[in-house]
Design an enzyme around this catalytic site. Structure first.
Site, mmCIF file in Angstrom:
data_model
loop_
_atom_site.group_PDB
_atom_site.id
_atom_site.type_symbol
_atom_site.label_atom_id
_atom_site.label_comp_id
_atom_site.label_asym_id
_atom_site.label_seq_id
_atom_site.Cartn_x
_atom_site.Cartn_y
_atom_site.Cartn_z
ATOM 1 N N LYS A 184 7.164 7.197 0.625
ATOM 2 C CA LYS A 184 6.476 6.508 1.715
ATOM 3 C C LYS A 184 6.722 4.999 1.659
ATOM 4 C CE LYS A 184 5.247 10.461 3.124
ATOM 5 N NZ LYS A 184 4.066 11.292 3.161
HETATM 6 C C1 LIG Z 1 3.542 12.804 3.165
HETATM 7 C C2 LIG Z 1 2.629 13.283 4.217
HETATM 8 C C3 LIG Z 1 1.360 13.803 3.921
HETATM 9 C C4 LIG Z 1 0.914 14.093 2.528
HETATM 10 O O1 LIG Z 1 0.911 12.981 1.716
HETATM 11 P P1 LIG Z 1 0.701 13.181 0.135
HETATM 12 O O2 LIG Z 1 0.309 11.816 -0.339
HETATM 13 O O3 LIG Z 1 2.014 13.633 -0.419
HETATM 14 O O4 LIG Z 1 -0.362 14.178 -0.067
HETATM 15 C C5 LIG Z 1 0.523 14.132 4.970
HETATM 16 N N1 LIG Z 1 0.902 13.967 6.247
HETATM 17 C C6 LIG Z 1 2.120 13.504 6.574
HETATM 18 C C7 LIG Z 1 2.469 13.327 8.009
HETATM 19 C C8 LIG Z 1 3.031 13.169 5.566
HETATM 20 O O5 LIG Z 1 4.247 12.726 5.884
#
Ligand SMILES: *Cc1c(COP(=O)(O)O)cnc(C)c1O
Length: 383
Positions: A184
């Protein structure tokens, strides 16, 4: 062709967070503590929101968001088929029923008209995802929520820098949830955070994220004396460690610098792919700020003479890692079985899900990496 594999979504890790993690190790305070609190303060300040609760993932945050709103089992939550499975799973684990509404083909975000059509007497909430970092049509969605007395949870996993008509994503609905997963925009390895303007929701999120124990139970082992804790509710174990926050508290300081770097890469891709027979991301809309999390192209086999999956393979052979965000939720077996969803019922999402491909867009990329991606794409997709 480049000689090393370019891994998709690699984070940029710099000296201050490395030193901070080492300092945590040396202090032997690894769990939730002062660094988690400091990271929460810094994110809250960046987002201009009074409350931020650090957690071990965005998935945990989405689950807690569904729990703390006090909805009843079987209540319906409208969300998008163009998302990661975690969005749907969080709703299901909270005992709620996910309902899908199709996306707008240009923004790839929930289409407010489709949301209206999906409303039933059991609808209690909307869970929009700011896909790729582009803000959802929040004015329209909030108007629907107001009219039907619905809660709004913003999935901001892609959207830490996103702004919509002067407001920051994650501060418009009742709750917003960030992800600091390794791919991210800023990272803690695994990690997430719930944002809210409501002190009661913040307190309940914090409590339910730590077993349901009374507030600040994590302070019980400090040097100012033992304090008994109470257990108020049956909660979960979702708290963020100081080890994670040690990374995040420095990453958040560079969130804008990283965004600027991704803007350079985005702009370079846009120029380089102008004459290719593919669809590039839609231009940015007036009054909106895109978080530039994913640079997604659409490869239509008819138009490009090559399928999306063939492009994936071709780029992989040229040592370029890519992503697919996303094959639609109804394309996944378990949801079809459990909810009877048909991908064809969400034609805009299906169109995108069958054609989309995400190119590397990390602040870690060098100019040479970016040129390698461009050369590979131009070599794989015939003009
Ligand atoms: C990555 C992601 C999540 C989950 O995030 P985590 O921190 O890995 O639990 C949820 N929603 C979207 C749209 C994502 O891209």
């Amino acid at each position: 062709m480049r000689d090393s594999y370019l891994v998709f979504g690699q984070p940029l890790i710099e000296r201050p967070e490395i030193d901070e993690v080492v300092a945590s190790m040396q202090s032997a305070w690894l769990g939730t503590g002062p660094k988690a609190a400091e990271f929460e303060r810094r994110v809250a300040a960046y987002k201009g929101v009074p409350h931020a609760v650090g957690l071990n993932s965005c998935t945990a945050g989405l689950h807690l968001a569904c729990v703390v709103l006090g909805l009843e089992p079987g209540d319906e939550v409208i969300t998008t088929p163009m998302t990661f499975c975690a969005t749907i799973n969080a709703i299901v684990h909270a005992g709620l029923t996910p309902v899908l509404a199709d996306v707008d083909p240009r923004t790839m975000n929930l289409d407010p008209a489709a949301v209206r059509q999906a409303i039933t007497p059991r609808t209690r909430a909307i869970l929009p995802v700011h896909f790729a970092g582009r803000p959802c049509a929040m004015d329209e969605l909030m108007a629907i929520a107001e009219q039907h007395d619905l809660k709004v949870i913003e999935d901001c996993a892609h959207a830490i820098e996103t702004e919509y008509r002067g407001r920051k994503a994650g501060t418009i609905g009742d709750l917003g949830v960030l992800s600091f997963y390794s791919t991210k925009n800023i990272v803690t390895g695994e990690g997430g955070m719930v944002l809210t303007r409501d002190p009661d929701l913040a307190r309940r999120t914090k409590t339910m994220g730590l077993h349901g124990m009374s507030h600040d139970a994590w302070k019980r082992f400090r040097d100012d004396g033992y304090r008994h804790y109470d257990v108020e509710e049956i909660g979960f174990k979702y708290n963020m460690m100081d080890l994670q926050a040690a990374i995040g508290m420095h990453q958040i300081e560079r969130v804008e610098r990283y965004w600027q770097r991704r803007l350079e890469i985005w702009t370079r891709y846009n120029e380089a792919f102008e004459s290719l027979p593919i669809t590039r991301p839609a231009p940015f809309a007036e009054g909106e700020r895109h978080a530039l999390h994913l640079y997604t192209i659409l490869v239509d086999e008819q138009a490009a003479g090559i399928s999306r999956d063939q492009v994936l393979v071709g780029l992989h052979r040229r040592n370029i890692g890519t992503g697919v965000h996303y094959r639609t939720i109804p394309d996944m077996t378990v949801y079809r079985q459990r909810f009877g969803w048909d991908p064809a019922a969400y034609p805009n999402a299906k169109h995108i899900g069958d054609r989309t491909l995400s190119l590397p867009l990390s602040a870690k990329l060098t100019d040479q990496d970016v040129e390698d991606v461009i050369q590979a794409v131009q070599a794989v997709i015939p003009r």
